[in-house]
Design a protein around this motif. Structure first.
Motif, short mmCIF file in Angstrom:
data_model
loop_
_atom_site.label_atom_id
_atom_site.label_comp_id
_atom_site.label_asym_id
_atom_site.label_seq_id
_atom_site.Cartn_x
_atom_site.Cartn_y
_atom_site.Cartn_z
N LYS A 127 60.32 11.46 50.45
CA LYS A 127 60.13 10.16 49.71
C LYS A 127 61.31 9.44 49.78
O LYS A 127 61.68 8.42 49.37
CB LYS A 127 59.66 10.57 48.19
CG LYS A 127 58.32 10.97 48.15
CD LYS A 127 57.98 11.46 46.75
CE LYS A 127 56.83 12.04 46.49
NZ LYS A 127 56.32 12.43 45.14
N LYS A 128 62.40 10.31 50.02
CA LYS A 128 63.80 9.66 50.02
C LYS A 128 64.24 9.10 51.58
O LYS A 128 63.81 9.71 52.47
CB LYS A 128 64.82 10.58 49.52
CG LYS A 128 64.67 11.12 48.06
CD LYS A 128 65.71 12.10 47.55
CE LYS A 128 65.60 12.29 46.40
NZ LYS A 128 66.56 13.27 45.72
N PRO A 129 65.16 8.02 51.45
CA PRO A 129 65.38 7.55 53.01
C PRO A 129 66.38 8.72 53.53
O PRO A 129 67.25 9.10 52.91
CB PRO A 129 66.33 6.22 52.67
CG PRO A 129 66.42 6.28 51.12
CD PRO A 129 65.36 7.05 50.22
N GLY A 130 66.17 8.54 54.83
CA GLY A 130 67.19 9.54 55.78
C GLY A 130 66.53 10.96 55.58
O GLY A 130 67.30 11.76 56.14
N ALA A 131 65.42 11.17 55.23
CA ALA A 131 64.91 12.78 55.11
C ALA A 131 64.46 13.16 56.45
O ALA A 131 64.65 14.37 56.76
CB ALA A 131 63.77 12.80 54.04
N VAL A 132 63.88 12.37 57.32
CA VAL A 132 63.62 12.54 58.58
C VAL A 132 64.77 12.02 59.53
O VAL A 132 64.90 10.79 59.42
CB VAL A 132 62.18 12.11 58.90
CG1 VAL A 132 61.58 12.66 60.27
CG2 VAL A 132 61.14 12.86 57.87
N LEU A 133 65.29 12.86 60.68
CA LEU A 133 66.09 12.29 61.32
C LEU A 133 65.35 11.85 62.83
O LEU A 133 64.52 12.78 63.31
CB LEU A 133 67.20 13.45 61.70
CG LEU A 133 67.66 13.86 60.65
CD1 LEU A 133 68.80 15.18 60.99
CD2 LEU A 133 68.31 13.03 59.85
#
Length: 234
Positions: free
Chosen positions: A163-169
């Motif tokens: 749900k948070k930005p940057g969690a997936v690279l």
């Protein structure tokens, strides 16, 4: 949801959904057939019974029921794996089940019990230093620590919420460099800029991540060029 055939040409082991959070009979058969043809180790990717939420929503389920549902999913996939001339060699929890069993001892024990009931020599992929890993060791279930090449980590060593930005690279070069560090020193930068050490036996790339094939290709190339020997951990 991804290019399974292309990924199976790259990876050494494959976490295959067993029908509860994704997948169905035809997909399970096809993926097991392709994995067996390529010598890729097949793992049962067990999750909550939650197709609508892709298994990424935590469900309130009794531990005994969870153990039974884990056992059920392993057996379903193992049928297809054996029909393909292979077998399920390990288990990995998916999504919300993975995250909750990493910290909740009762759920971790239920997950491990489902694995143990099927076969006590099945390996279990676990977050390093987690309730899941400790429960598996206590039950005599073989454990393998893993790290996620395409996910950000908190300073506590847990995955940053999707749900948070940057969690997936998504940057392939960045992910490949991070994977190499994970496979060698184990030291990475966490989401807050600090240093985190993850000792892992296996590196994970999500097949449903946009650009997953390129990520996996660059990771494999980076590891191979650095002289890291690649093989299934089981």
């Amino acid at each position: 949801m991804g290019d399974d055939d292309a990924m199976l040409d790259i990876v050494t082991s494959a976490n295959v959904a067993c029908g509860f959070h994704a997948g169905e009979a035809r997909v399970m058969r096809r993926v097991c057939d392709r994995a067996a043809e390529r010598g890729v180790a097949i793992g049962a990717h067990v999750g909550y019974r939650d197709l609508a939420g892709f298994g990424r929503r935590a469900l309130d389920i009794a531990p005994e029921d969870l153990a039974d549902e884990v056992l059920y999913q392993i057996g379903a996939l193992d049928g297809f794996a054996r029909a393909a001339g292979s077998r399920v060699r390990y288990v990995k929890a998916h999504g919300a089940l993975y995250n909750t069993a990493a910290v909740e001892e009762e759920l971790a024990a239920a997950l491990v019990e489902g694995v143990r009931r099927y076969h006590d020599e099945l390996g279990l992929l676990c977050p390093p230093d987690s309730a899941m890993l400790h429960a598996a060791k206590a039950a005599g279930v073989p454990t393998y620590a893993e790290a996620f090449a395409d996910r950000a980590y908190t300073p506590e060593g847990r995955l940053v919420s999707r749900k948070k930005p940057g969690a997936v690279l998504h940057d392939a070069s960045e992910v490949a460099a991070r994977a190499l560090t994970m496979a060698t020193s184990g030291d990475i930068t966490d989401a807050e800029g600090g240093q985190l050490t993850l000792r892992a036996d296996s590196l994970c790339v999500h097949g449903d991540t946009p650009g997953a094939v390129e990520l996996a290709q660059q990771i494999r190339a980076s590891l191979t060029e650095a002289g890291v020997s690649l093989r299934a951990f089981v």
